[in-house]
Scaffold this motif. Sequence first.
Motif, short mmCIF file in Angstrom:
data_model
loop_
_atom_site.label_atom_id
_atom_site.label_comp_id
_atom_site.label_asym_id
_atom_site.label_seq_id
_atom_site.Cartn_x
_atom_site.Cartn_y
_atom_site.Cartn_z
N GLU A 1 0.82 -1.20 0.00
CA GLU A 1 0.00 0.00 0.00
C GLU A 1 0.86 1.26 0.00
OE1 GLU A 1 -3.64 0.00 -0.27
OE2 GLU A 1 -2.62 -1.75 -1.09
N PRO A 2 0.35 2.39 -0.51
CA PRO A 2 1.13 3.63 -0.51
C PRO A 2 1.60 4.00 0.89
CG PRO A 2 -0.85 3.87 -1.84
CD PRO A 2 -0.98 2.56 -1.13
N ALA A 3 2.81 4.54 0.95
CA ALA A 3 3.36 5.02 2.22
C ALA A 3 3.29 6.54 2.23
CB ALA A 3 4.80 4.56 2.39
N PHE A 4 2.96 7.08 3.39
CA PHE A 4 2.80 8.52 3.56
C PHE A 4 3.76 9.02 4.65
CE2 PHE A 4 -1.10 6.60 2.21
CZ PHE A 4 -1.68 7.47 1.31
N LEU A 5 4.06 10.29 4.60
CA LEU A 5 4.63 10.94 5.78
C LEU A 5 3.45 11.50 6.56
CD1 LEU A 5 7.14 11.79 7.39
CD2 LEU A 5 6.99 13.99 6.21
N ARG B 1 9.91 2.07 -6.26
CA ARG B 1 10.63 2.84 -7.28
C ARG B 1 10.58 4.32 -6.90
NH1 ARG B 1 5.61 2.01 -9.32
NH2 ARG B 1 4.55 3.83 -10.24
N MET B 2 11.52 5.07 -7.44
CA MET B 2 11.58 6.49 -7.18
C MET B 2 10.61 7.22 -8.12
SD MET B 2 13.66 8.13 -4.99
CE MET B 2 15.33 7.48 -5.08
N VAL B 3 9.80 8.10 -7.55
CA VAL B 3 8.88 8.92 -8.34
C VAL B 3 9.12 10.39 -7.99
CG1 VAL B 3 7.13 7.11 -8.60
CG2 VAL B 3 7.05 8.60 -6.60
N GLN B 4 8.28 11.26 -8.49
CA GLN B 4 8.53 12.69 -8.30
C GLN B 4 8.19 13.17 -6.90
OE1 GLN B 4 6.61 15.20 -11.20
NE2 GLN B 4 7.72 17.02 -10.58
N PRO C 1 -0.12 11.68 -4.80
CA PRO C 1 0.08 11.92 -6.23
C PRO C 1 -0.42 10.79 -7.11
CG PRO C 1 2.16 11.37 -5.17
CD PRO C 1 1.15 11.53 -4.07
N GLY C 2 -0.81 9.66 -6.52
CA GLY C 2 -1.47 8.60 -7.28
C GLY C 2 -0.57 7.53 -7.85
N GLU C 3 0.68 7.50 -7.44
CA GLU C 3 1.58 6.44 -7.90
C GLU C 3 1.30 5.15 -7.13
OE1 GLU C 3 3.64 6.69 -10.33
OE2 GLU C 3 4.08 8.82 -10.59
N GLY C 4 1.42 4.02 -7.81
CA GLY C 4 1.14 2.75 -7.15
C GLY C 4 2.15 1.68 -7.51
N VAL C 5 2.16 0.62 -6.71
CA VAL C 5 3.06 -0.50 -6.94
C VAL C 5 2.64 -1.25 -8.20
CG1 VAL C 5 1.63 -2.07 -5.56
CG2 VAL C 5 4.08 -2.52 -5.81
N THR C 6 3.60 -1.91 -8.84
CA THR C 6 3.30 -2.77 -9.98
C THR C 6 3.45 -4.23 -9.57
OG1 THR C 6 5.59 -2.91 -10.80
CG2 THR C 6 4.26 -1.01 -11.53
N GLY C 7 2.84 -5.11 -10.34
CA GLY C 7 2.96 -6.53 -10.05
C GLY C 7 4.39 -7.01 -10.11
N ALA C 8 5.17 -6.49 -11.07
CA ALA C 8 6.57 -6.90 -11.21
C ALA C 8 7.38 -6.49 -9.99
CB ALA C 8 7.16 -6.30 -12.48
N GLU C 9 7.14 -5.27 -9.48
CA GLU C 9 7.86 -4.81 -8.29
C GLU C 9 7.54 -5.68 -7.09
OE1 GLU C 9 7.99 -0.05 -9.51
OE2 GLU C 9 6.38 -0.86 -8.25
#
Length: 302
Positions: free
Chosen positions: A9-13, A85-88, A109-117
Motif C-alpha cells: 500500500e502507498p506510504a505517507f509521511l 521505485r523512485m517517483v517525483q 500523487p497517485g503512484e502505485g506498486v506494480t505486479g513486477a515490483e
Amino acid sequence: MTVDIACAEPAFLDLTLVGLDQIPRPGEERLAEDFLRSPGGGAITAIGAARLGLTSSLVSPLGDDGVGMMLRSMLADEGVRWDGRMVQRTPVTVIMPTDGDRAMATFDPGEGVTGAELAAAEPRSVVLSIPRLPLAPAGARTYVSVGDLDARALAGGELPDMGGSRALLVNEREAQLLTGAGDPERAAAQLAEVAPLAIVTLGPDGALAVGAEGTVRVEGVAVEAVDTTGAGDLFAAAYVWADHWGAALEQRLRWAVLYASLSVRVATATAGAVTLRALLEEGAGYGLPSPVRQPAAMKEDQ
C-alpha cells in the motif's frame, strides 16, 4: 532475497498535530501542543512487522524529494527494506487526533506498486488492498485490506472474488460500507461469501472473524486512546505475525487486538508499535501463549 512480509500500500509521511481539544471548524484555528512526523500508510504495517521480528519490505513508490528521503531513512532505521521505485513526489497526510478518534487530510500523487515490483520482493506474505489484489504474487499468502476511500468507492457494488486470499481484514465502518449490512455480524457473514476468512475489527470491542475456520469473536483490551491512527495497520502486522507462526484463529485475533490496542496509547502509529519482547510480555499478562516456536532475535524496546 525473500522476505516474510511485503506491504504494497502507498506510504505517507504522517504529520500529526498532538493535543487538540477538538477538530477546527471551517474558518477556525486551534492550537496543538506538539507536531510529530512519522511513517504512515503501508509503512506502518511494514514497521510493525519488523518490530515483531519478521523480515519486512515496503513495496511502494516514494518521491525523489525531501519527504521521500526522510521516509526512506526512517524505514532503514527500522530494518525495513524498501523495494519501491523512485517517483517525483511522496504522499503526505495531516492527522488531527482528538477525543479518541482523528480527522485526516491527505495529498496522494497517485503512484502505485506494480505486479513486477511486488513479485521481485519475493514475499512469503503480502498485505494489499482490494483494488491491488490482482497484483498479488503467485504462492504468497495474501492478506487483503481496504481503506476508507476504497470502501466508499466499492460501496454498493459487486466485490471481487477473494477466494485465493488468506484473509480479508476490514474495520466495522468499512465492512458495513462494502456490504450495506446494519451490523458487523451480518457484514462479516456477507464478506465471508467472497473471502475464505472475513475479519472485522471493532475498535475497543475487539474483533470478529467469520469463514472456513468458523466464527470467532474476541474481546477488546481496555486502554486510554490518544491516537487511533494506524491501529488497523498494526492489527494486520500482528495478525500476519501470529499466522506466520501457525497460531490458531482465536489466538491470531487476540494477539492482533492486543497489538493494535497498545498502539493507541500514544500519538502516531509507529510510536505505539511495541517490539516483540514488549508484546510477548503484555500477552503473558493476558494469558496468551507465545506463538513463536523457535528462538527469535528480539529487539530491545526502543
